[in-house]
Scaffold this active site. Structure first.
Site, short mmCIF file in Angstrom:
data_model
loop_
_atom_site.label_atom_id
_atom_site.label_comp_id
_atom_site.label_asym_id
_atom_site.label_seq_id
_atom_site.Cartn_x
_atom_site.Cartn_y
_atom_site.Cartn_z
N ASP A 77 -35.25 60.77 -10.62
CA ASP A 77 -34.92 61.44 -11.86
C ASP A 77 -34.99 60.36 -12.95
O ASP A 77 -34.17 59.45 -12.98
CB ASP A 77 -33.50 62.03 -11.76
CG ASP A 77 -33.03 62.69 -13.07
OD1 ASP A 77 -33.78 62.66 -14.06
OD2 ASP A 77 -31.91 63.23 -13.06
N TRP A 95 -25.38 62.99 -12.75
CA TRP A 95 -26.63 63.69 -12.46
C TRP A 95 -27.03 63.55 -11.00
O TRP A 95 -27.53 64.49 -10.40
CB TRP A 95 -27.74 63.19 -13.40
CG TRP A 95 -27.41 63.48 -14.84
CD1 TRP A 95 -27.18 62.55 -15.82
CD2 TRP A 95 -27.25 64.76 -15.46
NE1 TRP A 95 -26.89 63.19 -17.01
CE2 TRP A 95 -26.93 64.53 -16.83
CE3 TRP A 95 -27.35 66.08 -15.00
CZ2 TRP A 95 -26.70 65.58 -17.73
CZ3 TRP A 95 -27.14 67.12 -15.90
CH2 TRP A 95 -26.82 66.86 -17.25
N LYS A 150 -34.80 63.54 -23.81
CA LYS A 150 -34.22 62.23 -24.08
C LYS A 150 -35.26 61.27 -24.63
O LYS A 150 -35.13 60.77 -25.72
CB LYS A 150 -33.57 61.63 -22.83
CG LYS A 150 -32.15 62.10 -22.60
CD LYS A 150 -32.04 63.13 -21.56
CE LYS A 150 -30.61 63.67 -21.47
NZ LYS A 150 -30.43 64.44 -20.25
C1 LIG Z 1 -29.92 65.09 -19.24
C2 LIG Z 1 -30.18 64.73 -17.84
C3 LIG Z 1 -30.42 65.71 -16.86
C4 LIG Z 1 -30.35 67.19 -17.16
O1 LIG Z 1 -31.49 67.58 -17.83
P1 LIG Z 1 -31.72 69.12 -18.21
O2 LIG Z 1 -33.12 69.04 -18.77
O3 LIG Z 1 -30.69 69.50 -19.20
O4 LIG Z 1 -31.65 69.91 -16.97
C5 LIG Z 1 -30.70 65.30 -15.59
N1 LIG Z 1 -30.75 64.00 -15.27
C6 LIG Z 1 -30.53 63.02 -16.17
C7 LIG Z 1 -30.62 61.60 -15.76
C8 LIG Z 1 -30.24 63.37 -17.48
O5 LIG Z 1 -30.02 62.41 -18.39
#
Ligand SMILES: *Cc1c(COP(=O)(O)O)cnc(C)c1O
Length: 362
Positions: free
Chosen positions: A173, A104, A197
């Site tokens: 993030d 990511w 998540k």
């Molecule tokens: C799943 C994830 C993403 C992507 O998220 P989307 O909502 O599918 O764009 C980005 N960063 C991390 C750390 C993730 O676990």
């Protein structure tokens, strides 16, 4: 049927608290006495106003955010934030630091570079297949922000402590560990997290942004890609993802009222991860893929002695009512995602299964 539900270790979309699902089910045909479903009411109604305002208030209370912080709900997932953060925060003469800790982070870096933004990758753990979180990083004092991925969902690593950046605001993030532990918000200029998540269904991304970073948003980018558009309209410039925001509201209510807040949540998360890591550490059969000091409390990644055993492990786990244990296709092996909603009982069941599987095959 409730009795048919499995122990869900999916990485995302992932398990939600059962009481939240039940409340949604109960309210689904007639939300708050409206005579309509939450998916049928206007986002301009008093009913939805109460939902979004409560979700914002709970976010601020849980994370102890002061009035400098704005809480926004956007679409486009965390992936759109890879693009929006540099687009909004970096002018022509500005630069930002990025730390690369996995899939990511790599994507976040790519989206900044596509736009021709000046960024410096100040540290990376790619040399050991992203199995650790880099230490003693030299951040640039003139950087507008320092970007990190607090939990690396795929590689199974997590920042146990956030880095010292010399006052440069961290943009993180937090898609896979938001609301999993207490934060020193002083360090952060912006936090973003896809909901699917740790706090809701897919379809909404939480963005928390501080005044001084919000003020950097330039006027010449399209309205829907500008943070100020959302900040000025309480995330309702256009139709927001109402159902997803409603679910987030209920998950935050559950976190505050049923779990008892972030301190309790963090302790429970430690306990859950500890149970699985103890098995891995004591066994010559299971092998963790992340270095010990860097491993994640949310995504426990591990290998078995060979890929055939890994396949059998996942298949037998499924037969025993445990789903989602296959590792990400880019790393292989196994992964147990144990976000906030995953109950201790699910982890206990997994641990028992792991012990039995090792006895049989070790
Ligand atoms: C799943 C994830 C993403 C992507 O998220 P989307 O909502 O599918 O764009 C980005 N960063 C991390 C750390 C993730 O676990």
């Amino acid at each position: 049927m409730k009795a048919d539900r499995i122990h869900n270790f999916n990485a995302g979309p992932a398990a939600l608290p059962l009481p939240v699902l039940e409340e949604i089910q109960e309210s689904f045909l007639n939300f708050a006495g409206s005579g309509m479903s939450v998916t049928e009411i206007s986002h301009r109604s008093k009913w939805f106003d109460d939902v979004i305002n409560d979700a914002v208030a709970r976010t601020k209370r849980i994370l102890k955010l002061d009035d400098r912080f704005h809480v926004l709900f956007l679409q486009g997932g965390a992936s759109l934030q890879f693009c929006m953060a540099p687009m909004n925060l970096l002018g022509a003469d500005d630069s930002a630091d990025y730390v690369n800790t996995g899939t990511w982070s790599t994507k976040a870096i790519k989206e900044a570079e596509i736009q021709g933004k000046s960024i410096n990758v100040v540290a990376s753990s790619e040399d050991r297949n992203f199995s650790y979180i880099p230490r003693s990083i030299a951040f640039n004092a003139e950087a507008v922000y320092a970007h990190i991925t607090s939990n690396n969902t795929i590689k199974g690593t997590q920042w146990a402590q956030f880095p010292e950046t010399g006052g440069v605001p961290i943009v993180s993030d937090m898609s896979s560990d938001i609301f999993s532990r207490q934060l020193d918000v002083e360090k952060f200029g912006m936090i973003y997290a896809g909901a699917q998540k740790n706090m809701g269904p897919a379809g909404v991304c939480l963005v928390i942004i501080r005044d001084d970073l919000l003020a950097r948003t330039p006027g010449e980018i399209p309205s829907m890609l500008r943070y100020t558009t959302y900040a000025e309209k309480n995330s309702m410039y256009n139709t927001p993802p109402c159902f997803a925001i409603y679910t987030v509201q209920l998950v935050l209510k559950w976190l505050e009222e049923t779990i008892g807040g972030l301190g309790k949540m963090a302790a429970l998360n430690h306990k859950k991860a500890g149970l699985i890591y103890d098995i891995i550490d004591q066994s010559g059969f299971y092998r963790g893929t992340a270095e010990k000091e860097s491993r994640s409390l949310m995504n426990v990644t591990f290998r078995l002695p060979n890929t055939d055993l890994e396949k059998t492990f996942v298949a037998e786990a499924t037969e025993n009512g445990m789903g989602g244990l296959k590792g990400h296709r880019s790393v292989g092996g196994c992964r147990a995602s144990i976000y906030n909603p995953t109950p201790l009982a699910a982890v206990a069941a997994l641990v028992d299964f792991m012990k039995a599987f090792e006895r049989k095959n070790g």
